[in-house]
Each structure stands twice: as structure tokens, then as C-alpha cells.
Design a protein around this motif. Sequence first.
Motif, PDB file in Angstrom:
ATOM      1  N   ILE A  24       6.689 -38.810  14.927  1.00  0.00           N
ATOM      2  CA  ILE A  24       7.594 -39.129  16.042  1.00  0.00           C
ATOM      3  C   ILE A  24       9.025 -38.772  15.666  1.00  0.00           C
ATOM      4  CG2 ILE A  24       8.584 -41.041  17.361  1.00  0.00           C
ATOM      5  CD1 ILE A  24       5.774 -42.334  17.285  1.00  0.00           C
ATOM      6  N   ALA A  25       9.434 -39.085  14.449  1.00  0.00           N
ATOM      7  CA  ALA A  25      10.793 -38.768  14.008  1.00  0.00           C
ATOM      8  C   ALA A  25      11.018 -37.254  13.970  1.00  0.00           C
ATOM      9  CB  ALA A  25      11.060 -39.384  12.635  1.00  0.00           C
ATOM     10  N   VAL A  26      10.030 -36.509  13.479  1.00  0.00           N
ATOM     11  CA  VAL A  26      10.151 -35.047  13.435  1.00  0.00           C
ATOM     12  C   VAL A  26      10.231 -34.485  14.851  1.00  0.00           C
ATOM     13  CG1 VAL A  26       8.920 -32.925  12.818  1.00  0.00           C
ATOM     14  CG2 VAL A  26       9.089 -34.783  11.171  1.00  0.00           C
ATOM     15  N   ALA A  27       9.421 -35.009  15.768  1.00  0.00           N
ATOM     16  CA  ALA A  27       9.456 -34.531  17.155  1.00  0.00           C
ATOM     17  C   ALA A  27      10.816 -34.798  17.790  1.00  0.00           C
ATOM     18  CB  ALA A  27       8.349 -35.197  17.968  1.00  0.00           C
ATOM     19  N   LEU A  28      11.400 -35.943  17.522  1.00  0.00           N
ATOM     20  CA  LEU A  28      12.734 -36.251  18.058  1.00  0.00           C
ATOM     21  C   LEU A  28      13.792 -35.320  17.468  1.00  0.00           C
ATOM     22  CD1 LEU A  28      12.638 -40.149  18.142  1.00  0.00           C
ATOM     23  CD2 LEU A  28      12.610 -38.579  20.093  1.00  0.00           C
ATOM     24  N   LEU A  29      13.681 -35.009  16.191  1.00  0.00           N
ATOM     25  CA  LEU A  29      14.635 -34.080  15.576  1.00  0.00           C
ATOM     26  C   LEU A  29      14.501 -32.673  16.152  1.00  0.00           C
ATOM     27  CD1 LEU A  29      14.511 -35.212  11.845  1.00  0.00           C
ATOM     28  CD2 LEU A  29      16.404 -35.475  13.449  1.00  0.00           C
ATOM     29  N   VAL A  30      13.267 -32.232  16.368  1.00  0.00           N
ATOM     30  CA  VAL A  30      13.058 -30.901  16.949  1.00  0.00           C
ATOM     31  C   VAL A  30      13.600 -30.857  18.374  1.00  0.00           C
ATOM     32  CG1 VAL A  30      11.269 -29.302  17.755  1.00  0.00           C
ATOM     33  CG2 VAL A  30      11.123 -30.307  15.479  1.00  0.00           C
ATOM     34  N   ALA A  31      13.390 -31.924  19.147  1.00  0.00           N
ATOM     35  CA  ALA A  31      13.911 -31.971  20.515  1.00  0.00           C
ATOM     36  C   ALA A  31      15.438 -31.960  20.517  1.00  0.00           C
ATOM     37  CB  ALA A  31      13.380 -33.207  21.230  1.00  0.00           C
TER      38      ALA A  31
END
Length: 81
Positions: A22-29
Motif C-alpha cells: 500500500i505504501a509503495v502504491a501511494l508513492l507511485v501514485a
Amino acid sequence: MSHNDNIPQRSAARHRPALIAIAVALLVAALALFLFGGADPEGEDVSRTDIETVPDATAEGTDETPTEPAPIPQTAPATAN
């Protein structure tokens, strides 16, 4: 549903991969928003033009002048016998 053992250490260990994802997805977004979001196009971007232009019919490569389209013939409605 499975039984909850109420052991916080085990729950934290089992949820760690999901929380990291979830943290990686938020950073990519956030990175995508920073790089691609809200920027005005530079140069001649024809996808956002407000003025509709019609190509010149007598431009290079064409010998014909623009003509009116042929009228559509009117036909009488069919009658049942």
C-alpha cells in the motif's frame, strides 16, 4: 472467518507485506501525479485546440475544388398490399 488469536506481533508480521505494498502504491501514485498531473502541454499540442480548422481542399496534392454534396433523393413510403 478464522479465529483471531489477539496476538499483535503475529498480526503485524502477517500484515507487513500488505502495508508495504500500500505504501509503495501511494508513492507511485504521488510520483505519477507530480510527473504527469496538471501540466499544460508545451509546443503545438493539437489534442487540446479550441479552434476547429477545416483542411484546405485546394492544398497540394488535390486538383479538385470543393463541391456541395449530392442531394439525397426522396422516396415515397412503401405501402402494404
